[in-house]
Design a protein around this motif. Structure first.
Motif, PDB file in Angstrom:
ATOM      1  N   THR A  30      80.833  58.752  -0.667  1.00 46.19           N
ATOM      2  CA  THR A  30      80.623  57.850   0.459  1.00 46.19           C
ATOM      3  C   THR A  30      81.968  57.450   1.065  1.00 46.19           C
ATOM      4  O   THR A  30      82.099  57.332   2.286  1.00 46.19           O
ATOM      5  CB  THR A  30      79.849  56.599   0.007  1.00 46.19           C
TER       6      THR A  30
ATOM      7  N   TRP B 270      83.079  60.161   3.363  1.00 39.61           N
ATOM      8  CA  TRP B 270      82.304  60.074   4.613  1.00 39.61           C
ATOM      9  C   TRP B 270      82.886  58.999   5.515  1.00 39.61           C
ATOM     10  O   TRP B 270      83.049  59.199   6.709  1.00 39.61           O
ATOM     11  CB  TRP B 270      80.843  59.728   4.315  1.00 39.61           C
ATOM     12  N   THR B 271      83.185  57.844   4.937  1.00 41.54           N
ATOM     13  CA  THR B 271      83.695  56.719   5.714  1.00 41.54           C
ATOM     14  C   THR B 271      85.032  57.056   6.358  1.00 41.54           C
ATOM     15  O   THR B 271      85.300  56.653   7.483  1.00 41.54           O
ATOM     16  CB  THR B 271      83.837  55.477   4.810  1.00 41.54           C
TER      17      THR B 271
ATOM     18  N   ALA C 127      76.815  55.745  10.978  1.00 46.36           N
ATOM     19  CA  ALA C 127      76.406  54.489  10.356  1.00 46.36           C
ATOM     20  C   ALA C 127      75.629  54.722   9.059  1.00 46.36           C
ATOM     21  O   ALA C 127      75.883  54.067   8.048  1.00 46.36           O
ATOM     22  CB  ALA C 127      75.571  53.670  11.327  1.00 46.36           C
ATOM     23  N   ASP C 128      74.685  55.650   9.073  1.00 44.10           N
ATOM     24  CA  ASP C 128      73.865  55.913   7.892  1.00 44.10           C
ATOM     25  C   ASP C 128      74.361  57.173   7.209  1.00 44.10           C
ATOM     26  O   ASP C 128      74.034  58.290   7.619  1.00 44.10           O
ATOM     27  CB  ASP C 128      72.394  56.088   8.276  1.00 44.10           C
ATOM     28  N   VAL C 129      75.157  56.995   6.150  1.00 45.83           N
ATOM     29  CA  VAL C 129      75.703  58.131   5.414  1.00 45.83           C
ATOM     30  C   VAL C 129      74.565  58.805   4.657  1.00 45.83           C
ATOM     31  O   VAL C 129      73.826  58.150   3.925  1.00 45.83           O
ATOM     32  CB  VAL C 129      76.797  57.661   4.438  1.00 45.83           C
ATOM     33  N   PRO C 130      74.381  60.115   4.831  1.00 43.97           N
ATOM     34  CA  PRO C 130      73.308  60.819   4.133  1.00 43.97           C
ATOM     35  C   PRO C 130      73.514  60.809   2.618  1.00 43.97           C
ATOM     36  O   PRO C 130      74.647  60.733   2.144  1.00 43.97           O
ATOM     37  CB  PRO C 130      73.405  62.255   4.663  1.00 43.97           C
ATOM     38  N   ASP C 131      72.423  60.895   1.893  1.00 44.85           N
ATOM     39  CA  ASP C 131      72.503  60.966   0.437  1.00 44.85           C
ATOM     40  C   ASP C 131      73.186  62.261   0.023  1.00 44.85           C
ATOM     41  O   ASP C 131      72.997  63.310   0.648  1.00 44.85           O
ATOM     42  CB  ASP C 131      71.105  60.919  -0.194  1.00 44.85           C
TER      43      ASP C 131
END
Length: 83
Positions: free
Chosen positions: A31, A34-35, A42-46
Motif C-alpha cells: 500500500t 501505491w501511495t 483513492a481506493d488502492v486495490p487489494d
C-alpha cells in the motif's frame, strides 16, 4: 523480463520521474508503494499474490490486468527466438 523500471522510491525526484509515464503497471506491491507511485488513486486495490496479476494505473483509474508470466527457462527460450 522481470523488471520494466526500477528506481529508488526515496529519491527526491522519484515522484517527478513517475509523472513521465502514461501508464504504470503495479503488481504485488505494498500500500505504501501505491501511495508513493499513484497518490491520485483513492481506493488502492487489494494485493493479489497470483503470478501474472497486476493493476494498470492510467489517468485517475486502476484496472486489473493479466501480464505475461514466464519461468526463467521460458523467458530464455523466448529471448533466443527473438535474436
Amino acid at each position: 523480463m522481470h523488471v520494466l523500471l526500477a528506481s529508488h522510491l526515496d529519491h527526491p525526484l522519484g515522484q517527478v520521474a513517475c509523472e513521465n509515464f502514461d501508464t504504470l503497471v503495479l503488481g504485488r506491491v505494498t500500500t505504501q508503494t501505491w501511495t508513493r507511485l499513484a497518490p491520485h488513486i483513492a481506493d488502492v486495490p487489494d494485493a493479489n499474490s497470483h503470478p501474472g496479476r497486476a493493476h494498470a494505473v492510467q489517468g485517475s483509474g486502476a484496472h486489473p490486468v493479466q501480464v505475461l508470466y514466464l519461468t526463467h527457462t521460458e523467458a530464455a527460450a523466448q529471448a533466443a527466438k527473438a535474436s
